[in-house]
Design an enzyme around this catalytic site. Structure first.
Site, PDB file in Angstrom:
ATOM      1  N   MET A  44       0.835  -1.197   0.000  1.00 18.74           N
ATOM      2  CA  MET A  44       0.000   0.000   0.000  1.00 18.74           C
ATOM      3  C   MET A  44       0.874   1.254   0.000  1.00 18.74           C
ATOM      4  O   MET A  44       1.041   1.936   1.017  1.00 18.74           O
ATOM      5  CB  MET A  44      -0.941  -0.029   1.204  1.00 18.74           C
ATOM      6  CG  MET A  44      -1.804  -1.285   1.262  1.00 18.74           C
ATOM      7  SD  MET A  44      -3.050  -1.277   2.568  1.00 18.74           S
ATOM      8  CE  MET A  44      -1.991  -1.284   4.022  1.00 18.74           C
ATOM      9  N   ASP A  45       1.398   1.580  -1.160  1.00 13.22           N
ATOM     10  CA  ASP A  45       2.341   2.698  -1.292  1.00 13.22           C
ATOM     11  C   ASP A  45       1.623   3.941  -1.820  1.00 13.22           C
ATOM     12  O   ASP A  45       0.680   3.842  -2.606  1.00 13.22           O
ATOM     13  CB  ASP A  45       3.469   2.289  -2.253  1.00 13.22           C
ATOM     14  CG  ASP A  45       4.638   3.259  -2.204  1.00 13.22           C
ATOM     15  OD1 ASP A  45       4.737   4.031  -1.228  1.00 13.22           O
ATOM     16  OD2 ASP A  45       5.449   3.263  -3.138  1.00 13.22           O
TER      17      ASP A  45
END
Length: 280
Positions: A44-45
């Protein structure tokens, strides 16, 4: 007049939601004609870039909601979509051990936010019959946060419809080191009590001591934010995974991003199977 306008807006919203749900179900129905991944892992960047883009503070004071709130709801949406598609295992890289090196006020804000999210997650996953598992070195967390994570794990242990693994205080190197240490300690005890006459540590024993032993290896590892690296995530488990990177920031991820990732997986599935068969 105001009531009529509000009623009309509500009706329009319901119609649009119904249409969106109908279209999504049609698309998912077509996808299910091909192979559906059993396990999707998300890196989850892009949360910090999203916060900067939306002018949000770390604690969400600006705009009525912070990047942690947006990221949490994005994960819940992906969980719902995956469950609807028939993807049983969902893994999210929420917080790396390396992230403890960030500014103390940012880490403190995240930990406080995660404590709130655990309580909310407890309500949501019980309604969806989702088992929650935490992968990582939980000894690095505060007593309150660690206790909350353990309570959530125990409260959902009986559910089997889906399994959500949250990698928190996690790196793959730490996971491998932990598994090797545990395997060596178990072997020492077995030899000491003469319950095992083989002094060799088997691969299967190491894998059973992984934080991620609760789930099979991921079919897809999906990273948002435009980066093309694993960032110390599932290095042991990703040898046959389909890697999919996208430019969209994590809080902005939507159904089409998931659809394209699965289409790419299906397109390459035949190649992977034929390549693996060469070694069988």
């Amino acid at each position: 007049m105001e009531k009529e306008v509000m009623s009309s807006l509500k009706m329009a919203g319901n119609i649009l939601c119904s249409a969106s749900s109908f279209i999504r179900k049609c698309i998912f129905g077509v996808l299910r004609l091909g192979p559906i991944p059993n396990h999707i892992a998300f890196i989850m960047d892009g949360n910090r870039r999203y916060a900067k883009k939306q002018k949000l503070s770390h604690d969400g004071a600006a705009g009525g909601g912070g990047r942690y709130d947006a990221g949490f709801w994005a994960l819940m949406v992906m969980l719902l979509y995956c469950q609807e598609l028939g993807v049983k295992y969902i893994t999210a890289y929420a917080f790396s051990i390396d992230n403890f090196k960030r500014k103390p006020e940012e880490v403190e804000s995240l930990m406080a936010s995660m404590l709130e999210k655990f309580h909310l997650l407890d309500i949501l996953v019980k309604r969806l019959a989702v088992r929650v598992h935490f992968a990582g070195n939980l000894e690095l967390l505060s007593n309150e946060l660690r206790a909350s994570a353990m309570e959530l794990t125990e409260a959902t242990a009986a559910y089997s419809k889906s399994v959500l693994t949250i990698c928190f205080a996690y790196t793959s190197r730490d996971e491998i080191l932990h598994a090797v240490r545990e395997s060596c300690e178990q072997k020492r005890i077995d030899l000491e009590f003469d319950t095992d006459d083989d002094d060799e540590i088997k691969l299967m024993k190491v894998e059973k001591n992984m934080y991620m032993a609760v789930a099979p290896d991921p079919d897809i590892i999906k990273r948002t934010g435009g980066e093309n690296r694993l960032s110390n995530f599932l290095l042991w488990q990703s040898c046959w995974s389909h890697l999919h990177s996208m430019w969209v920031l994590w809080p902005e991820i939507g159904v089409w991003n998931l659809v394209f990732a699965i289409l790419n997986f299906q397109r390459n599935k035949t190649y992977y199977i034929s390549w693996l068969n060469k070694f069988n």
